[in-house]
Motif scaffolding. Structure first.
Motif, PDB file in Angstrom:
ATOM      1  N   TRP A   1       0.814  -1.207   0.000  1.00 41.19           N
ATOM      2  CA  TRP A   1       0.000   0.000   0.000  1.00 41.19           C
ATOM      3  C   TRP A   1       0.849   1.260   0.000  1.00 41.19           C
ATOM      4  O   TRP A   1       0.462   2.272  -0.608  1.00 41.19           O
ATOM      5  N   SER A   2       2.008   1.221   0.642  1.00 40.12           N
ATOM      6  CA  SER A   2       2.898   2.378   0.583  1.00 40.12           C
ATOM      7  C   SER A   2       3.362   2.627  -0.846  1.00 40.12           C
ATOM      8  O   SER A   2       3.383   3.776  -1.318  1.00 40.12           O
TER       9      SER A   2
ATOM     10  N   VAL B   1      -4.943  -4.765  -5.177  1.00 38.29           N
ATOM     11  CA  VAL B   1      -3.862  -3.845  -5.540  1.00 38.29           C
ATOM     12  C   VAL B   1      -4.094  -3.263  -6.936  1.00 38.29           C
ATOM     13  O   VAL B   1      -4.012  -2.041  -7.142  1.00 38.29           O
TER      14      VAL B   1
ATOM     15  N   GLY C   1      -6.993  -0.883  -6.823  1.00 40.17           N
ATOM     16  CA  GLY C   1      -6.617   0.372  -6.189  1.00 40.17           C
ATOM     17  C   GLY C   1      -5.733   1.224  -7.073  1.00 40.17           C
ATOM     18  O   GLY C   1      -5.874   2.456  -7.115  1.00 40.17           O
TER      19      GLY C   1
ATOM     20  N   CYS D   1     -12.421  -4.847  -0.213  1.00 42.99           N
ATOM     21  CA  CYS D   1     -11.482  -4.741   0.909  1.00 42.99           C
ATOM     22  C   CYS D   1     -12.141  -5.175   2.212  1.00 42.99           C
ATOM     23  O   CYS D   1     -11.514  -5.847   3.043  1.00 42.99           O
TER      24      CYS D   1
END
Length: 343
Positions: free
Chosen positions: A103-104, A177, A180, A219
């Motif tokens: 996520w970073s 992922v 997103g 999610c």
């Protein structure tokens, strides 16, 4: 627990030759390369959120280094407690670090500077923009290696909490992922239109809304699986609803990607904004395909009352074929079960 401690005491001297040690070394090398190149680029100082994720990279790596040192020296034997063994903590930290790096890296990619050219203007130098892109790619690689390390440690996971590092859980994380990244690039490129096409802005805004909705609900289901807060009956109901969620998310991403492609206002892709639009559209189509594959996998989770079985014969053949047809009342019943999912 005593047997576990005795086993660790016997193998602590040979830890460096085990597969777990080599996976730990791999994540340490990849993680160190990620934040070192990111720090050298000096791009993390441009906004507070980039500093936060830089610190998150360092913390994940530093604690992984301490775990490696404890196992290498045998100190981990003395760190077991009745409620949580050291190997279980190692499993949890590997899984949390994989989520952290994924996520970073995704969010940093969404905040990539539009004026930053990773080609360095054709100079052939390894400039700060090229270093930033390299750090982002290494971040995704580090997350993948962390996932493989957690998969190797899955035997130490508590009962019912190994979903995050199962192949099913890793596939779901990949879907989330890509989904997103799709709306992240859409936000980065801007969903307000400069063109005079009627309905362009409202269409792009609608695409962003439906993509965010599908991603957020997916999610939520992923977190319900990982947390293991549901009872066995709740897990059964969750599997029944998840098929329809994946199918609906596939349609939302597919329709959104098609609509976004129609209102793409770029004739060439020489600018960062146009490349971001193209990347968002491609990721939207890829996410739709991944959600379709996910729904195909989940079709076996349909309840018996959701399938009507009919028998048919091939002409005068002696053998009959069984055909399964989804009952029309199934969708309504699924929605009713969703309302009592957590009961």
């Amino acid at each position: 627990m005593a047997e576990n401690g005795a086993g660790c005491r016997n193998c602590s001297d040979g830890y460096i030759s085990t597969k777990a040690a080599w996976w730990k070394l791999a994540v340490l090398v990849c993680g160190c390369a990620t934040f070192a190149i990111y720090a050298d680029s000096q791009r993390y100082t441009s906004s507070p959120i980039k500093i936060v994720f830089f610190v998150a990279f360092v913390i994940s790596w530093a604690i992984s280094l301490l775990i490696f040192f404890a196992k290498l020296t045998g100190l981990s034997v003395h760190m077991n407690c009745p409620c949580l063994s050291f190997d279980t903590f190692d499993y949890f930290w590997s899984w949390l670090s994989s989520v952290n790096y994924v996520w970073s890296s995704v969010i940093l990619a969404c905040f990539y500077d539009q004026n930053c050219d990773p080609g360095c203007g054709g100079s052939g130098r390894f400039c700060s923009c090229a270093k930033l892109l390299t750090a982002l790619l290494l971040g995704f690689l580090t997350a993948f290696v962390y996932i493989l390390e957690a998969q190797n440690l899955r035997l130490y996971a508590p009962v019912g909490i190994g979903y995050g590092t199962s192949w099913r859980g890793m596939w779901k994380m990949l879907v989330l992922v890509i989904g997103g990244v799709a709306f992240g690039f859409l936000v980065q490129a801007g969903y307000y239109c400069d063109s005079v096409k009627q309905g362009c802005t409202i269409t792009r805004t609608s695409v962003l809304a439906v993509w965010c909705l599908a991603w957020a609900v997916s999610c939520l289901f992923y977190l319900l699986h990982v947390s293991s807060l549901l009872s066995v009956n709740g897990q059964h109901r969750l599997g029944q609803v998840e098929f329809f969620l994946s199918a609906l998310s596939c349609l939302l991403y597919l329709v959104g990607a098609c609509a976004y492609a129609v209102f793409m206002d770029c004739t060439s892709f020489n600018t960062f904004r146009c490349r971001s639009q193209l990347a968002a559209d491609i990721c939207g189509f890829v996410a739709a395909i991944l959600f379709a594959i996910d729904a195909s996998y989940l079709r076996n989770h349909l309840p018996g009352w959701c399938i009507r079985t009919t028998a048919s014969s091939d002409g005068g053949a002696a053998t009959n074929r069984t055909t399964e047809i989804i009952n029309a009342n199934c969708v309504c019943t699924i929605l009713r079960h969703l309302a009592v999912l957590l009961v």
